[in-house]
Every structure is written in C-alpha cells, then in structure tokens.
Design an enzyme around this catalytic site. Sequence first.
Site, PDB file in Angstrom:
ATOM      1  N   ASP A  48      -0.271  21.274  23.090  1.00  0.00           N
ATOM      2  CA  ASP A  48      -0.953  20.143  22.448  1.00  0.00           C
ATOM      3  C   ASP A  48      -1.375  20.559  21.038  1.00  0.00           C
ATOM      4  O   ASP A  48      -2.191  21.457  20.880  1.00  0.00           O
ATOM      5  CB  ASP A  48      -2.174  19.773  23.308  1.00  0.00           C
ATOM      6  CG  ASP A  48      -3.048  18.717  22.640  1.00  0.00           C
ATOM      7  OD1 ASP A  48      -2.547  18.014  21.747  1.00  0.00           O
ATOM      8  OD2 ASP A  48      -4.230  18.612  23.036  1.00  0.00           O
ATOM      9  N   ASP A  50       2.751  17.721  22.795  1.00  0.00           N
ATOM     10  CA  ASP A  50       3.440  16.843  21.857  1.00  0.00           C
ATOM     11  C   ASP A  50       4.540  17.580  21.098  1.00  0.00           C
ATOM     12  O   ASP A  50       4.696  18.795  21.219  1.00  0.00           O
ATOM     13  CB  ASP A  50       2.420  16.222  20.893  1.00  0.00           C
ATOM     14  CG  ASP A  50       1.443  17.271  20.379  1.00  0.00           C
ATOM     15  OD1 ASP A  50       1.918  18.286  19.831  1.00  0.00           O
ATOM     16  OD2 ASP A  50       0.211  17.111  20.574  1.00  0.00           O
ATOM     17  N   ASP A  86      16.767  13.918  27.284  1.00  0.00           N
ATOM     18  CA  ASP A  86      16.902  13.432  28.650  1.00  0.00           C
ATOM     19  C   ASP A  86      17.465  12.011  28.597  1.00  0.00           C
ATOM     20  O   ASP A  86      16.951  11.175  27.865  1.00  0.00           O
ATOM     21  CB  ASP A  86      15.514  13.425  29.322  1.00  0.00           C
ATOM     22  CG  ASP A  86      15.585  13.792  30.778  1.00  0.00           C
ATOM     23  OD1 ASP A  86      16.416  13.196  31.480  1.00  0.00           O
ATOM     24  OD2 ASP A  86      14.804  14.658  31.225  1.00  0.00           O
ATOM     25  N   ASP A 124      19.738  11.985  33.887  1.00  0.00           N
ATOM     26  CA  ASP A 124      18.790  11.793  34.978  1.00  0.00           C
ATOM     27  C   ASP A 124      19.352  10.952  36.128  1.00  0.00           C
ATOM     28  O   ASP A 124      19.956   9.897  35.887  1.00  0.00           O
ATOM     29  CB  ASP A 124      17.559  11.075  34.399  1.00  0.00           C
ATOM     30  CG  ASP A 124      16.447  10.911  35.402  1.00  0.00           C
ATOM     31  OD1 ASP A 124      15.829  11.926  35.737  1.00  0.00           O
ATOM     32  OD2 ASP A 124      16.196   9.774  35.854  1.00  0.00           O
ATOM     33  N   GLU A 137      22.251  15.457  36.608  1.00  0.00           N
ATOM     34  CA  GLU A 137      21.426  15.640  37.796  1.00  0.00           C
ATOM     35  C   GLU A 137      22.175  14.951  38.934  1.00  0.00           C
ATOM     36  O   GLU A 137      22.003  13.767  39.192  1.00  0.00           O
ATOM     37  CB  GLU A 137      20.034  15.007  37.600  1.00  0.00           C
ATOM     38  CG  GLU A 137      19.080  15.451  38.686  1.00  0.00           C
ATOM     39  CD  GLU A 137      17.802  14.622  38.764  1.00  0.00           C
ATOM     40  OE1 GLU A 137      16.826  15.141  39.293  1.00  0.00           O
ATOM     41  OE2 GLU A 137      17.787  13.473  38.309  1.00  0.00           O
ATOM     42  N   HIS A 181      10.797  20.326  36.622  1.00  0.00           N
ATOM     43  CA  HIS A 181       9.572  19.524  36.639  1.00  0.00           C
ATOM     44  C   HIS A 181       9.413  18.714  37.920  1.00  0.00           C
ATOM     45  O   HIS A 181       8.391  18.046  38.096  1.00  0.00           O
ATOM     46  CB  HIS A 181       9.573  18.596  35.422  1.00  0.00           C
ATOM     47  CG  HIS A 181      10.664  17.577  35.513  1.00  0.00           C
ATOM     48  ND1 HIS A 181      12.001  17.907  35.443  1.00  0.00           N
ATOM     49  CD2 HIS A 181      10.635  16.232  35.709  1.00  0.00           C
ATOM     50  CE1 HIS A 181      12.728  16.823  35.594  1.00  0.00           C
ATOM     51  NE2 HIS A 181      11.932  15.787  35.752  1.00  0.00           N
ATOM     52  N   ASP A 182      10.430  18.714  38.786  1.00  0.00           N
ATOM     53  CA  ASP A 182      10.345  17.982  40.057  1.00  0.00           C
ATOM     54  C   ASP A 182      10.128  18.916  41.247  1.00  0.00           C
ATOM     55  O   ASP A 182      10.063  18.444  42.387  1.00  0.00           O
ATOM     56  CB  ASP A 182      11.655  17.229  40.336  1.00  0.00           C
ATOM     57  CG  ASP A 182      11.887  16.074  39.381  1.00  0.00           C
ATOM     58  OD1 ASP A 182      10.900  15.530  38.852  1.00  0.00           O
ATOM     59  OD2 ASP A 182      13.060  15.723  39.169  1.00  0.00           O
TER      60      ASP A 182
HETATM   61  O1  TEU Z   1      14.703  12.833  39.567  1.00  0.00           O
HETATM   62  C1  TEU Z   1      15.627  12.261  40.435  1.00  0.00           C
HETATM   63  C2  TEU Z   1      15.579  12.566  41.830  1.00  0.00           C
HETATM   64  O2  TEU Z   1      16.478  12.068  42.469  1.00  0.00           O
HETATM   65  C3  TEU Z   1      14.719  13.403  42.608  1.00  0.00           C
HETATM   66  O3  TEU Z   1      15.376  14.106  43.559  1.00  0.00           O
HETATM   67  C4  TEU Z   1      13.351  13.832  42.456  1.00  0.00           C
HETATM   68  O4  TEU Z   1      13.300  15.143  42.914  1.00  0.00           O
HETATM   69  C5  TEU Z   1      12.471  12.955  43.294  1.00  0.00           C
HETATM   70  O5  TEU Z   1      11.962  12.047  42.389  1.00  0.00           O
HETATM   71  C6  TEU Z   1      11.374  13.683  44.001  1.00  0.00           C
HETATM   72  O6  TEU Z   1      10.397  12.827  44.481  1.00  0.00           O
HETATM   73  C7  TEU Z   1      14.725  12.358  38.260  1.00  0.00           C
HETATM   74  C8  TEU Z   1      13.663  13.018  37.424  1.00  0.00           C
HETATM   75  O7  TEU Z   1      13.932  14.384  37.320  1.00  0.00           O
HETATM   76  C9  TEU Z   1      12.319  12.709  37.992  1.00  0.00           C
HETATM   77  O8  TEU Z   1      11.287  13.360  37.307  1.00  0.00           O
HETATM   78  C10 TEU Z   1      12.130  11.212  37.929  1.00  0.00           C
HETATM   79  O9  TEU Z   1      10.958  10.868  38.600  1.00  0.00           O
HETATM   80  C11 TEU Z   1      13.299  10.459  38.550  1.00  0.00           C
HETATM   81  O10 TEU Z   1      14.562  10.966  38.169  1.00  0.00           O
HETATM   82  C12 TEU Z   1      13.274   9.025  38.117  1.00  0.00           C
HETATM   83  O11 TEU Z   1      13.640   8.932  36.765  1.00  0.00           O
HETATM   84 CA    CA Z   2      -1.366  15.989  21.621  1.00  0.00          CA
END
Ligand code: TEU
Ligand code: CA
Length: 557
Positions: free
Chosen positions: A21, A29, A98, A201, A258, A330-331
């Site tokens: 940040d 950011d 992305d 994505d 993905e 991040h997932d």
């Molecule tokens: O994730 C897609 C997805 O299919 C997932 O398997 C994800 O692990 C699932 O949402 C878990 O609950 C992508 C992105 O990486 C994710 O951050 C987004 O939420 C999703 O697409 C929708 O855009």
């Molecule tokens: Ca900021």
Amino acid sequence: MEHKWWHGKTAYQIYPKSFMDSNGDGIGDIRGIIGKLDYLKDLGIDILWLSPIYKSPLADQGYDISDYYDIDPRFGTMEDLDELIAKAKRRGIGIVMDLVVNHCSDEHEWFKKACEDPDGPFGKFFYIEDCKDGKTLPTNWRSYFGGSCWEKLPGHDDKVYLHVFHKKQPDLNWENPLLRKEIYKMINWWLNKGIAGFRIDAIINIKKKLPFSNYPADRDDGLTSMDNMLKEATGIGEFLNEMADETFRKYDAFSVGEVFNEKDSELPLFIGQNGYFSSMFDFSTTNLGQSSEGWHAAGEITANEYRDAIFANHQRVDGIGFLSNIIENHDEPRGVSRYIKAEDLNDHSKKMLAGLYFFLPGIPFIYQGQEIGMENLEHIDNMDQLDDCANANIYETSIAACLSEKEALEVLRKHSRDNARTPFQWSDEEYAGFSSTKPWLLVNPNYKRINLKSQISDSDSIYNFYKKMTALRKDPAYTETLVYGSFTPMHMDIDNLACYKKSADKTIIVYANHQAKDIVLPLDAPLKKILLSNSKDVVYDNYEIHLSGYDLVVCEL
Ligand code: TEU
Ligand code: CA
C-alpha cells in the site's frame, strides 16, 4: 520443441490488494508494486502476473469487472499502470494481466443495458431465461460460491440470469459472436499497450451444456456440482482457437489458462505447439483430498499422493507442452501449510517443498509471500475477521454437515482463500510494513517471525534460497537441461521421496525427502556436483547419498 520466449522464465503472481500500500489507505496499489520492482528483479522474476486491477465493485476482489478499459481508483490510475508496464519492461520484466471473461460485474454497462431491455442486443450478452412463476429455475446447478446459479434479473420478476460464480458475476454468453468480438477487441487493446500476455481466468466455464438441463442432486440442497454440466459441454475448442487466432497468436503473447478437467486427448490442443494457450496451470495437487461434500470433508494429503499427482501430470504433458507450476495462489491456502505436516513446518521443510516443484518441467510461478515462507492463519475466532465471498458457503456447508461453530471456523482456517490474501509481510513493523494504517484484511499475527526484512541479509533464509533457485535456472550451463531436459521420475518405490531426473546436455537429479525420516539411496553414477541444497553437509560417496529429513538436493551426475 520449438523454443518460445517464455520457456525459461520465472513468473510471480501479485495479488495487488495485499502486496504493498503506497498511500496509506490500507489497500495495496499499483504504485506499491512500482516501488517493489527492484525487489522483484533481484529475486529473479521475468514475468509478473497481476490479479485484476480493473474497475470493479470488488465483490469477488476484482474478478467482477465493471469496466475492462479502466483501473479501479483503489488500485490507482491508468497512468500508474502505464508507468508500471514501462518500468517493468526496462528491468526485463513482462506484465501479465488477468483476463476475466467468463463473466463480468453486474455493474458493467452491458449488464445494466441487459436489465433495461432483456430482449435487446445486450440481453444476448448474457444468459437470461424466463422464470414465469418466479420459482421454477432453468437448472439445478450449484454456483461455485454456493446456492443456485440463477438470480432474478433486476427489474424483471419473470426472468433470471446465470452466474456460475457470485450473483454479482453474471456469465457472458460466448455463443454470441458479437460478445466474442467485443472481448477480442478488448484483449488486443491491452496487448497493444505492450503487456506480455494474460492469465486466463476460469476459462473452462465459458462453454455451457445447452439446452439447459438438470443433473442428479449431489447434496441435500437439491443442487448439483457444476462439474456435471461441464463434463458434457463440448466444443469449447472452437471459442478458444478463435480467441487465440484473433488475439494472442498475433502478438506472440504469453497466455496461461486456468484450466480444470481437460481430457488427455485435448492436451495438444490446449498447450501443444500452436495450442490455444502457451501454458496452463498444474492443478493436480490443488484437487487432492477434495470431497464433493465440501471442504469440511477434505482429506489430508500424503507425501506420496503429492508426488504421484504432479509426476503423473508432467508425464501426461511430456513432449506436448509446458505446464505452469505452483504450490499456491490467491485461491489456495498457503502451500507450505497444506503440503507439509504442521509438526514439521520450518525453514528447512519449506525449502524442500520449494525445490521439489521449482525444477519440474514447465514454468515456475511464485505467489507473493511464498518466497518468505508465509503460512496459513493460526487462529480464526469469528467470521468477521475474514473477507472472502466464498467463506460463507464453506461455513454453512460445514454447519449443515453437523460440525460445531468452532469446527466450521477450523475448516475455514485450513481452506479459506483468505489465507493467501493476508498482506505481504515486509517487516516486523506495525501492519508488517504493508501499510501505515490498518489493512483491509488482517495481517497474519506471525509477521514478527516471518517477514522479508529479517530474511534479506540472512544467506540461509527462505528468500535467499528462492534467489538461488531462480539463479540456477538462469545459469547458462544448466538452462538447456533444466528448461528442455527430459523428465524421468525416479525411486518411485520409496515412500515420501520425490526424486526426478532432468537430462539434456547434462544430467541433473532433484531429491526431495518429503518426511522427517532419513533415507539412504544408491547412486546410478558418481555425483559430480551439488548445485543447490537446503543442507550444508550432504553426505555422499560414489555409490550412495544420505538424505536427512526434509533434505532437498539438486545435483549434477
Ligand atoms: O477461480 C476459478 C475457480 O474455478 C476456482 O476453482 C476457485 O478455486 C474457486 O473459486 C474456489 O472457491 C477464478 C479466480 O482465480 C478466483 O479468484 C475467482 O473467484 C473466480 O475465478 C471467479 O472469477
Ligand atoms: Ca493504497
């Protein structure tokens, strides 16, 4: 295999909201990223993937885009991004954006116009269906975040729209050529800016099985997993090939999909020479332990399962194309917390896991914080501490399966996506040096123990181990072998050992002892040189090598 510019690269994923940040509002950011470019360069990064920074209500943290041509003010301005692209380029770093095109935000112009006139041109950008009685939905598919994937169309009591993710993420109708044209135009607009490519994505969802139909319910909610529909949806290749032709291929752009659930026969089409994508993520370990009942029923993952899954996937694509390798994103929860036993979690075992995946064939991706060994949260006291829109469903599914509140919070502690989204731990200062104010999501309380500042000058730190790994992949003496060498799993009969050989002009073996127990292994040929290890005194002679618990050795034979 025809050589491509991205083959020998190391990539890094930034989750912008949690990286740095710069202006003290508690939200990471673009200027925060600019300030860390030298750090990333020094780490040995060539490709930087930014999770979405487009204009968005942030219902799913930017994966719900309301304007593909603008930057959300919380992340900065288009000028900031142009500066980031230019400054990264000067350092030899390519920016990968992305690409979220399975859905947009319900606050996107297109959706607003669709609500005004569902029968008009923008109505056809989405899946809008009649629901005359307000009850009988077109299908019983469960959205990924829980509940039905159909939601009432604002302003129309007799219509519903499809959202396979959050209700604020209406699915775009790829069957409509006008929609596809808009998407390609947008992709090219970004490529013309000079970005290196895209991470794509949730792309497997763009092809729906039509006409809409139900599948047998697989939980008490009467709904069915989206997988059942996706398995039957054929013909996605036509969309992907058209997209690649109209966009990526014209620019020699890097694209990483993905992709889940692809069939073996589709691999050459997806990532083969002239495939739809340059690469796709290896999610073979992501899926391990998962249960159709929900996260509360997920099993522990053993070292053998971990090894077998990644080795099998790399053998599956051998000679076809390049996977992109991760231990987390991040997932996902943090890889070190997921794949190493809690009682064995320390710097030594974390380096083992790092070395295990980093030298596999393909492109290594480092997720922010992974390079300092960031871990999952240690406690979650209540739901208010968390943020992610997927949490409620995990919690409610756990409660419905008769878990106590405390147990349900423990399921989240292990599996919530927030584990990976807590702010980057730069230092042991307040808020971990991420921000001068309280961040949007809690800082992992372990930041005093785990932070970059304490690792930079310590030559034995996890951070410096990652630097050594990126440097080894770039060493001209070993690049050919590490990047293009053939991949052979070894010692598969030995439990808890991941061992593989890479051979081209040189022969390199990676030993990863994924357990606390020691192992002694025979050597096929005398060992010439240890290229990298997390142990200072690896014991070996011409015939055998001794690996202590969680040792990682990369050596030349
Ligand atoms: O994730 C897609 C997805 O299919 C997932 O398997 C994800 O692990 C699932 O949402 C878990 O609950 C992508 C992105 O990486 C994710 O951050 C987004 O939420 C999703 O697409 C929708 O855009
Ligand atoms: Ca900021």
